[in-house]
Scaffold this motif. Structure first.
Motif, mmCIF file in Angstrom:
data_model
loop_
_atom_site.group_PDB
_atom_site.id
_atom_site.type_symbol
_atom_site.label_atom_id
_atom_site.label_comp_id
_atom_site.label_asym_id
_atom_site.label_seq_id
_atom_site.Cartn_x
_atom_site.Cartn_y
_atom_site.Cartn_z
ATOM 1 N N PHE A 96 -10.290 -30.220 -42.698
ATOM 2 C CA PHE A 96 -10.583 -30.524 -44.095
ATOM 3 C C PHE A 96 -12.048 -30.928 -44.176
ATOM 4 O O PHE A 96 -12.570 -31.574 -43.264
ATOM 5 C CB PHE A 96 -9.739 -31.691 -44.602
ATOM 6 N N THR A 97 -12.703 -30.571 -45.266
ATOM 7 C CA THR A 97 -14.051 -31.053 -45.532
ATOM 8 C C THR A 97 -13.958 -32.043 -46.675
ATOM 9 O O THR A 97 -13.449 -31.718 -47.748
ATOM 10 C CB THR A 97 -15.016 -29.906 -45.907
ATOM 11 N N MET A 98 -14.438 -33.248 -46.409
ATOM 12 C CA MET A 98 -14.409 -34.319 -47.398
ATOM 13 C C MET A 98 -15.850 -34.693 -47.748
ATOM 14 O O MET A 98 -16.728 -34.661 -46.889
ATOM 15 C CB MET A 98 -13.667 -35.535 -46.848
ATOM 16 N N VAL A 99 -16.073 -35.049 -49.012
ATOM 17 C CA VAL A 99 -17.408 -35.440 -49.467
ATOM 18 C C VAL A 99 -17.353 -36.872 -49.966
ATOM 19 O O VAL A 99 -16.475 -37.238 -50.750
ATOM 20 C CB VAL A 99 -17.907 -34.497 -50.587
ATOM 21 N N ALA A 100 -18.305 -37.685 -49.520
ATOM 22 C CA ALA A 100 -18.396 -39.080 -49.946
ATOM 23 C C ALA A 100 -19.009 -39.141 -51.340
ATOM 24 O O ALA A 100 -19.982 -38.448 -51.635
ATOM 25 C CB ALA A 100 -19.257 -39.879 -48.970
ATOM 26 N N VAL A 101 -18.408 -39.960 -52.201
ATOM 27 C CA VAL A 101 -18.912 -40.125 -53.575
ATOM 28 C C VAL A 101 -18.875 -41.600 -53.961
ATOM 29 O O VAL A 101 -18.100 -42.381 -53.415
ATOM 30 C CB VAL A 101 -18.087 -39.305 -54.599
ATOM 31 N N ASN A 102 -19.705 -41.939 -54.947
ATOM 32 C CA ASN A 102 -19.672 -43.303 -55.487
ATOM 33 C C ASN A 102 -18.740 -43.327 -56.699
ATOM 34 O O ASN A 102 -18.101 -42.325 -57.027
ATOM 35 C CB ASN A 102 -21.084 -43.795 -55.823
ATOM 36 N N LEU A 103 -18.667 -44.452 -57.366
ATOM 37 C CA LEU A 103 -17.758 -44.588 -58.518
ATOM 38 C C LEU A 103 -18.093 -43.655 -59.671
ATOM 39 O O LEU A 103 -17.233 -43.347 -60.491
ATOM 40 C CB LEU A 103 -17.756 -46.039 -59.012
ATOM 41 N N GLN A 104 -19.326 -43.198 -59.731
ATOM 42 C CA GLN A 104 -19.733 -42.266 -60.791
ATOM 43 C C GLN A 104 -19.513 -40.808 -60.376
ATOM 44 O O GLN A 104 -19.825 -39.889 -61.122
ATOM 45 C CB GLN A 104 -21.216 -42.470 -61.159
ATOM 46 N N GLY A 105 -18.977 -40.601 -59.173
ATOM 47 C CA GLY A 105 -18.713 -39.249 -58.691
ATOM 48 C C GLY A 105 -19.931 -38.577 -58.082
ATOM 49 O O GLY A 105 -19.884 -37.393 -57.758
ATOM 50 N N GLN A 106 -21.015 -39.316 -57.892
ATOM 51 C CA GLN A 106 -22.219 -38.752 -57.278
ATOM 52 C C GLN A 106 -22.078 -38.812 -55.757
ATOM 53 O O GLN A 106 -21.562 -39.785 -55.202
ATOM 54 C CB GLN A 106 -23.461 -39.536 -57.718
ATOM 55 N N LYS A 107 -22.569 -37.779 -55.101
ATOM 56 C CA LYS A 107 -22.478 -37.719 -53.640
ATOM 57 C C LYS A 107 -23.244 -38.867 -52.995
ATOM 58 O O LYS A 107 -24.288 -39.281 -53.486
ATOM 59 C CB LYS A 107 -23.026 -36.385 -53.134
ATOM 60 N N SER A 108 -22.689 -39.361 -51.885
ATOM 61 C CA SER A 108 -23.292 -40.462 -51.134
ATOM 62 C C SER A 108 -23.535 -40.020 -49.693
ATOM 63 O O SER A 108 -22.730 -39.287 -49.117
ATOM 64 C CB SER A 108 -22.354 -41.669 -51.098
ATOM 65 N N LYS A 109 -24.596 -40.500 -49.107
ATOM 66 C CA LYS A 109 -24.889 -40.194 -47.705
ATOM 67 C C LYS A 109 -23.849 -40.857 -46.807
ATOM 68 O O LYS A 109 -23.321 -41.914 -47.134
ATOM 69 C CB LYS A 109 -26.281 -40.672 -47.334
ATOM 70 N N VAL A 110 -23.584 -40.201 -45.678
ATOM 71 C CA VAL A 110 -22.611 -40.725 -44.719
ATOM 72 C C VAL A 110 -23.289 -40.982 -43.382
ATOM 73 O O VAL A 110 -24.302 -40.355 -43.051
ATOM 74 C CB VAL A 110 -21.417 -39.765 -44.543
ATOM 75 N N PRO A 111 -22.740 -41.904 -42.580
ATOM 76 C CA PRO A 111 -23.309 -42.160 -41.255
ATOM 77 C C PRO A 111 -23.176 -40.935 -40.352
ATOM 78 O O PRO A 111 -22.242 -40.140 -40.486
ATOM 79 C CB PRO A 111 -22.461 -43.310 -40.708
ATOM 80 N N VAL A 137 -13.783 -37.179 -51.772
ATOM 81 C CA VAL A 137 -13.028 -36.126 -52.444
ATOM 82 C C VAL A 137 -12.912 -34.946 -51.485
ATOM 83 O O VAL A 137 -13.740 -34.782 -50.586
ATOM 84 C CB VAL A 137 -13.684 -35.681 -53.777
ATOM 85 N N THR A 138 -11.890 -34.149 -51.678
ATOM 86 C CA THR A 138 -11.672 -32.977 -50.830
ATOM 87 C C THR A 138 -12.544 -31.835 -51.323
ATOM 88 O O THR A 138 -12.469 -31.459 -52.495
ATOM 89 C CB THR A 138 -10.193 -32.556 -50.867
ATOM 90 N N ALA A 139 -13.357 -31.268 -50.431
ATOM 91 C CA ALA A 139 -14.218 -30.142 -50.787
ATOM 92 C C ALA A 139 -13.591 -28.820 -50.359
ATOM 93 O O ALA A 139 -13.707 -27.821 -51.060
ATOM 94 C CB ALA A 139 -15.590 -30.292 -50.142
ATOM 95 N N SER A 140 -12.938 -28.804 -49.197
ATOM 96 C CA SER A 140 -12.308 -27.566 -48.744
ATOM 97 C C SER A 140 -11.234 -27.869 -47.711
ATOM 98 O O SER A 140 -11.245 -28.908 -47.062
ATOM 99 C CB SER A 140 -13.328 -26.587 -48.156
ATOM 100 N N VAL A 141 -10.331 -26.927 -47.600
ATOM 101 C CA VAL A 141 -9.258 -26.979 -46.611
ATOM 102 C C VAL A 141 -9.264 -25.621 -45.936
ATOM 103 O O VAL A 141 -9.200 -24.600 -46.609
ATOM 104 C CB VAL A 141 -7.882 -27.215 -47.279
ATOM 105 N N ASP A 142 -9.391 -25.621 -44.622
ATOM 106 C CA ASP A 142 -9.342 -24.328 -43.947
ATOM 107 C C ASP A 142 -8.700 -24.460 -42.584
ATOM 108 O O ASP A 142 -8.482 -25.560 -42.088
ATOM 109 C CB ASP A 142 -10.731 -23.683 -43.833
#
Length: 178
Positions: free
Chosen positions: A113-128, A56-61
């Protein structure tokens, strides 16, 4: 199993669009909102490639509108992850506009852009972790932490004195040493 580390080239994404009348303003230029829409899509694809997850998009700058894009131009958007944090990723986007009949290509826009990884429930997921390879990637990687801290300070989520990477830029003293 998801990799623990990835390179920027693994997230590299190119998207091409053509500017049609429905995409333009009264001056026959591409509407900024349409361009931001395309930028959001290409950023999401690059971030998904890096995270192997929904995002999901967290910020645009730092969107710089340096050259107008006209009706009929072919727009090429290139995106890649510049740094990965815990669950978020900074994605750098470069936009070119081409007038095909004249073969004229201009660098028209750039953004982070800042993007955040999420699972199907919308919970944040760790990224590599991102491992920069080229000199350009290393510069974008180093600057990403400063840009992140600036975003957090401006959003009120970090105190200026806590933004260690920004101290040298703004000559901010360390409050713990006063």
């Amino acid at each position: 199993m998801t990799k623990k580390q990835k390179t920027a080239k693994e997230s590299f994404t190119t998207m091409t669009e053509m500017v049609f009348p429905n995409d333009t303003n009264g001056l026959n230029g591409l509407m900024g909102g349409r361009l931001l829409y395309w930028m959001d899509i290409v950023a999401a694809i690059a971030a998904q490639k890096h995270a192997n997850s929904y995002v999901v998009t967290a910020s645009v700058d730092n969107v710089s509108f340096s050259h107008p894009i006209k009706i009929g131009n072919v727009v090429t958007l290139e995106a890649k992850v510049t740094r990965a944090f815990n669950t978020s990723m900074e994605v750098h986007i470069e936009v070119q506009a081409e007038d095909v009949p004249s073969s004229q290509v201009v660098e028209s826009h750039r953004a982070f852009f800042t993007m955040v990884a999420v699972n199907l429930q919308g919970q944040k997921s760790k990224v590599p972790e991102l491992v920069p390879e080229s000199e350009d990637e290393q510069q974008l990687f180093a600057g990403a932490l400063r840009r992140r801290q600036l975003r957090l300070v401006l959003a009120g989520r970090m105190k200026p004195g806590e933004a260690n990477e920004l101290r040298s830029i703004f000559d901010i003293s360390d409050p713990s040493k006063e």
